[in-house]
Enzyme design. Structure first.
Site, short mmCIF file in Angstrom:
data_model
loop_
_atom_site.label_atom_id
_atom_site.label_comp_id
_atom_site.label_asym_id
_atom_site.label_seq_id
_atom_site.Cartn_x
_atom_site.Cartn_y
_atom_site.Cartn_z
CB THR A 1 46.86 27.02 50.56
OG1 THR A 1 45.77 26.15 50.27
CG2 THR A 1 48.06 26.14 50.89
CE1 TYR B 1 49.32 25.44 46.26
CE2 TYR B 1 47.42 24.61 47.48
CZ TYR B 1 48.14 25.66 46.94
OH TYR B 1 47.69 26.94 47.11
#
Ligand code: UFG
Length: 330
Positions: A117, A142
């Site tokens: 990501t 995250y």
């Protein structure tokens, strides 16, 4: 040889399964169906319901199928949720990925594509498209959970006969151009999904999180990439590794950003209606602006995006949302 897709019942994983089948690949899916759906998995794929950290199940999958590659999507993806539950994110994203990588090494699987990501970058120091070589400073658990997995992959590739491609996704949106899949989670919090659901009256209203960012209109800027272009990058990564290409981390984005307000205007325009929006405080863990420099993916993977058009992305997301409304009405 077959490709194992983890999280194949999820949003991006289900598109990946269709893209692999379209390309003539044999596909095996593992998904514990915590957020994914059985119906979202193409019937031509062989399906195992279970957890990627279940080493007994993984051994069974590798012994029952001739797998040469893993594409690993399974994981948790909501930035603010990770701020509230960091240990849950490290468990689900990092610890379980470690187990999956260990199972892959034990079974001698040579190729691994990882769903990473843009959150590994945090907020770049300069507000311009980021290359893979800028410093990695995730601002949310995250992002950290994904970066830790990239590090494990790097070190594993150094130690074993194992090659990986980490694809750093920017903001994935839209749905399969053939209408076979889309973002189906009712709990999805992503901007385009939420805006489409609001435009269609599935939600009463929505919030814009933060209007005082150091960006042109004060709202966060993101690089929205069509899910079909994204899964094609995975196919290219697979082909490259099978042809002997080495390990790589590459951005998947288009190289230009849109603010939250610009996205909302585009949804209004494409849907042809106005809808209620409230202005709220900043959301935890949100970088002000993050846009990809996709040169490496283009050069190394030979990736040529076909759906680089915000209105088209929104159109496909709206179509899928309407499809879900019809499906749920029956
Ligand atoms: N936003 C709103 N209202 C909403 C939803 C989102 O204003 O109802 C704003 C967010 O605050 C943010 C922007 O829209 O500024 C985009 O938010 P998303 O939740 O759609 O996506 P994120 O940028 O938080 O995260 C996504 C992926 C990550 C990826 C990241 C990279 O979930 O996996 O993009 O930029 F890392």
């Amino acid at each position: 040889m077959a490709v194992l897709v983890t999280g194949g019942g999820g949003y991006i994983g289900s598109h990946m399964v269709w893209a692999l089948l379209d390309a003539g690949e044999q596909v095996v899916v593992i998904d514990r169906l915590s957020t994914g759906f059985r119906w979202a998995i193409a019937p031509e794929a062989r399906f195992y319901e279970g957890d990627i950290a279940d080493t007994v199940l993984m051994r069974q999958i590798f012994s029952e199928n001739e797998i040469d590659s893993i594409i690993h999507f399974a994981g948790s993806i909501v930035v603010p949720e990770s701020v509230a539950d960091p240990l849950g994110y490290y468990e689900n994203n990092t610890v379980k990925s470690r187990s999956l990588i260990a199972s892959a090494v034990e079974a001698g699987i040579p190729h691994f594509v990882f769903s990473s990501t843009a959150a590994v970058y945090g907020t770049p120091e300069v507000l311009e498209p980021v290359t893979e070589s800028v410093s990695l400073k995730p601002e949310s658990p995250y992002g950290s959970s994904k970066l830790m997995t990239e590090i494990m992959l790097r070190d594993t590739a150094n130690a074993h006969d194992f090659t990986y491609t980490a694809l750093r996704y920017f903001n994935v949106a839209g749905a399969d151009p053939k209408g076979r899949s889309g973002q189906s989670s009712a709990l999805a919090t992503h901007l385009i999904k939420v805006a489409c659901a609001t435009a269609l009256g599935k939600r009463q209203s929505m919030s814009v999180f933060g209007t005082d960012y150091p960006t042109p209109d004060g709202t966060c800027v993101r690089d929205y990439i069509h899910v079909w272009d994204l899964v094609q990058a995975h196919l290219k990564a697979l082909q490259r590794m099978r042809a002997g290409g080495g390990s790589l981390a590459a951005n998947c984005g288009y190289g230009h950003g849109f603010s939250v307000l610009e996205v909302l205007d585009a949804v209004r325009k494409v849907h042809g209606s106005d809808f209620p929006v409230t202005f709220a405080e900043r959301r935890a863990g949100d970088p002000a602006m993050i846009v990809a420099n996709p040169a490496l993916a283009r050069q190394e993977l030979g990736w040529v995006p076909e759906y680089d058009d915000l209105n088209g992305i929104i159109r496909s997301a709206l179509d899928w949302e309407q499809h879900l409304m019809r499906k749920n009405a029956h």
